[in-house]
Design a protein around this motif. Structure first.
Motif, PDB file in Angstrom:
ATOM      1  N   LEU A 178       0.813  -1.161   0.016  1.00 25.01           N
ATOM      2  CA  LEU A 178      -0.085   0.042  -0.008  1.00 25.01           C
ATOM      3  C   LEU A 178       0.871   1.077  -0.044  1.00 25.01           C
ATOM      4  N   PRO A 179       0.411   2.284  -0.926  1.00 30.13           N
ATOM      5  CA  PRO A 179       1.362   3.373  -0.795  1.00 30.13           C
ATOM      6  C   PRO A 179       1.135   4.143   0.344  1.00 30.13           C
ATOM      7  N   LYS A 180       2.204   4.887   0.960  1.00 26.17           N
ATOM      8  CA  LYS A 180       1.974   5.594   2.341  1.00 26.17           C
ATOM      9  C   LYS A 180       1.284   6.734   2.115  1.00 26.17           C
ATOM     10  N   ALA A 181       0.331   7.222   3.214  1.00 24.49           N
ATOM     11  CA  ALA A 181      -0.389   8.324   3.375  1.00 24.49           C
ATOM     12  C   ALA A 181      -1.307   8.458   2.266  1.00 24.49           C
ATOM     13  N   THR A 182      -2.041   7.275   2.104  1.00 24.58           N
ATOM     14  CA  THR A 182      -2.966   7.164   1.160  1.00 24.58           C
ATOM     15  C   THR A 182      -4.481   6.593   1.789  1.00 24.58           C
ATOM     16  N   ARG A 183      -5.700   7.348   1.464  1.00 19.96           N
ATOM     17  CA  ARG A 183      -6.799   6.829   1.932  1.00 19.96           C
ATOM     18  C   ARG A 183      -7.359   5.549   0.958  1.00 19.96           C
ATOM     19  N   PHE A 184      -7.834   4.423   1.946  1.00 18.17           N
ATOM     20  CA  PHE A 184      -8.421   3.427   1.224  1.00 18.17           C
ATOM     21  C   PHE A 184      -9.768   3.035   1.786  1.00 18.17           C
ATOM     22  N   LEU A 185     -10.433   2.321   1.009  1.00 17.71           N
ATOM     23  CA  LEU A 185     -11.696   1.553   1.266  1.00 17.71           C
ATOM     24  C   LEU A 185     -11.466   0.150   1.199  1.00 17.71           C
ATOM     25  N   VAL A 186     -12.212  -0.779   2.194  1.00 17.26           N
ATOM     26  CA  VAL A 186     -11.875  -1.983   2.275  1.00 17.26           C
ATOM     27  C   VAL A 186     -13.465  -2.337   2.498  1.00 17.26           C
ATOM     28  N   ARG A 187     -14.027  -3.697   1.689  1.00 18.76           N
ATOM     29  CA  ARG A 187     -15.253  -4.384   1.821  1.00 18.76           C
ATOM     30  C   ARG A 187     -15.108  -5.774   1.536  1.00 18.76           C
ATOM     31  N   VAL A 188     -15.911  -6.440   2.348  1.00 19.27           N
ATOM     32  CA  VAL A 188     -15.890  -7.703   2.287  1.00 19.27           C
ATOM     33  C   VAL A 188     -17.337  -8.473   1.992  1.00 19.27           C
ATOM     34  N   ARG A 189     -17.068  -9.598   1.155  1.00 18.07           N
ATOM     35  CA  ARG A 189     -18.289 -10.278   0.716  1.00 18.07           C
ATOM     36  C   ARG A 189     -17.870 -11.783   0.818  1.00 18.07           C
ATOM     37  N   ALA A 190     -19.103 -12.813   0.981  1.00 17.18           N
ATOM     38  CA  ALA A 190     -18.830 -14.085   1.418  1.00 17.18           C
ATOM     39  C   ALA A 190     -19.375 -15.023   0.348  1.00 17.18           C
ATOM     40  N   ARG A 191     -18.879 -16.287   0.158  1.00 17.45           N
ATOM     41  CA  ARG A 191     -19.561 -17.091  -0.550  1.00 17.45           C
ATOM     42  C   ARG A 191     -20.087 -18.370  -0.150  1.00 17.45           C
ATOM     43  N   ASN A 192     -21.277 -18.988  -0.321  1.00 11.88           N
ATOM     44  CA  ASN A 192     -21.612 -20.113   0.340  1.00 11.88           C
ATOM     45  C   ASN A 192     -22.150 -21.118  -0.963  1.00 11.88           C
ATOM     46  N   GLN A 193     -22.875 -22.225  -0.777  1.00 10.25           N
ATOM     47  CA  GLN A 193     -23.310 -22.978  -1.844  1.00 10.25           C
ATOM     48  C   GLN A 193     -24.196 -22.345  -2.732  1.00 10.25           C
ATOM     49  N   VAL A 194     -24.776 -21.165  -2.243  1.00 12.39           N
ATOM     50  CA  VAL A 194     -25.740 -20.496  -3.259  1.00 12.39           C
ATOM     51  C   VAL A 194     -24.940 -19.585  -4.349  1.00 12.39           C
ATOM     52  N   GLY A 195     -23.924 -18.894  -3.928  1.00 20.36           N
ATOM     53  CA  GLY A 195     -23.162 -17.799  -4.535  1.00 20.36           C
ATOM     54  C   GLY A 195     -22.537 -16.931  -3.820  1.00 20.36           C
ATOM     55  N   TRP A 196     -22.243 -15.685  -4.429  1.00 25.89           N
ATOM     56  CA  TRP A 196     -21.455 -14.592  -3.562  1.00 25.89           C
ATOM     57  C   TRP A 196     -22.677 -13.856  -3.283  1.00 25.89           C
ATOM     58  N   SER A 197     -22.443 -13.316  -1.886  1.00 27.12           N
ATOM     59  CA  SER A 197     -23.273 -12.248  -1.166  1.00 27.12           C
ATOM     60  C   SER A 197     -22.881 -10.746  -1.858  1.00 27.12           C
ATOM     61  N   GLU A 198     -23.501  -9.828  -1.459  1.00 25.49           N
ATOM     62  CA  GLU A 198     -23.294  -8.525  -1.847  1.00 25.49           C
ATOM     63  C   GLU A 198     -22.200  -8.170  -0.830  1.00 25.49           C
ATOM     64  N   TYR A 199     -21.478  -7.056  -1.274  1.00 26.57           N
ATOM     65  CA  TYR A 199     -20.384  -6.579  -0.357  1.00 26.57           C
ATOM     66  C   TYR A 199     -20.986  -6.029   0.914  1.00 26.57           C
ATOM     67  N   GLY A 200     -20.254  -6.091   2.081  1.00 23.09           N
ATOM     68  CA  GLY A 200     -20.500  -5.262   3.361  1.00 23.09           C
ATOM     69  C   GLY A 200     -20.421  -3.946   3.182  1.00 23.09           C
ATOM     70  N   GLU A 201     -20.591  -3.038   4.010  1.00 23.75           N
ATOM     71  CA  GLU A 201     -20.257  -2.150   4.403  1.00 23.75           C
ATOM     72  C   GLU A 201     -18.882  -1.696   4.168  1.00 23.75           C
ATOM     73  N   ALA A 202     -18.535  -0.696   3.340  1.00 25.18           N
ATOM     74  CA  ALA A 202     -16.921  -0.266   3.316  1.00 25.18           C
ATOM     75  C   ALA A 202     -16.426   0.238   4.598  1.00 25.18           C
ATOM     76  N   LEU A 203     -15.321   0.035   5.114  1.00 21.27           N
ATOM     77  CA  LEU A 203     -14.595   0.743   5.855  1.00 21.27           C
ATOM     78  C   LEU A 203     -13.253   1.724   5.261  1.00 21.27           C
ATOM     79  N   SER A 204     -13.092   2.751   5.725  1.00 22.94           N
ATOM     80  CA  SER A 204     -12.276   3.829   5.264  1.00 22.94           C
ATOM     81  C   SER A 204     -11.108   3.847   6.358  1.00 22.94           C
ATOM     82  N   PHE A 205      -9.818   3.691   5.801  1.00 28.14           N
ATOM     83  CA  PHE A 205      -8.620   3.747   6.361  1.00 28.14           C
ATOM     84  C   PHE A 205      -7.567   4.340   5.930  1.00 28.14           C
TER      85      PHE A 205
END
Length: 102
Positions: free
Chosen positions: A70-97
């Motif tokens: 990650l470049p230094k002093a840069t603002r990022f967003l991270v978000r996560v989604r999950a997969r099960n037998q049916v498929g991928w979920s929507e992404y969860g709420e994004a976190l800024s850091f």
């Protein structure tokens, strides 16, 4: 029986590691609040520069992962989604850091 995708909500935690040229972020997130009897088998973590392009997309079998170079002093967003037998979920709420300071 109704098949549903799991949903990964808020609860992403970020810990930064500062190296000479760049940073790494250790990420950890909560298990889905409701899996409807079908546990998540994989997670996808999307990291993007705030207001900009995707930096990386990584897969993880566990509720943790890392994003390197990650470049230094840069603002990022991270978000996560999950997969099960049916498929991928929507992404969860994004976190800024912010990555490490220069």
């Amino acid at each position: 029986m109704m098949w549903r995708r799991v949903h990964v909500g808020a609860g992403v935690q970020v810990e930064m590691f500062d190296y000479s040229e760049s940073c790494s972020a250790a990420l950890k997130w909560d298990l889905p609040a409701e899996d409807h009897g079908m546990a998540a088998s994989e997670y996808e973590v999307e990291t993007r520069v705030y207001g900009g392009p995707i930096h990386s997309v990584r897969s993880s079998k566990r509720t943790m992962g890392a994003v390197d170079h990650l470049p230094k002093a840069t603002r990022f967003l991270v978000r996560v989604r999950a997969r099960n037998q049916v498929g991928w979920s929507e992404y969860g709420e994004a976190l800024s850091f912010w990555s490490c300071s220069t």
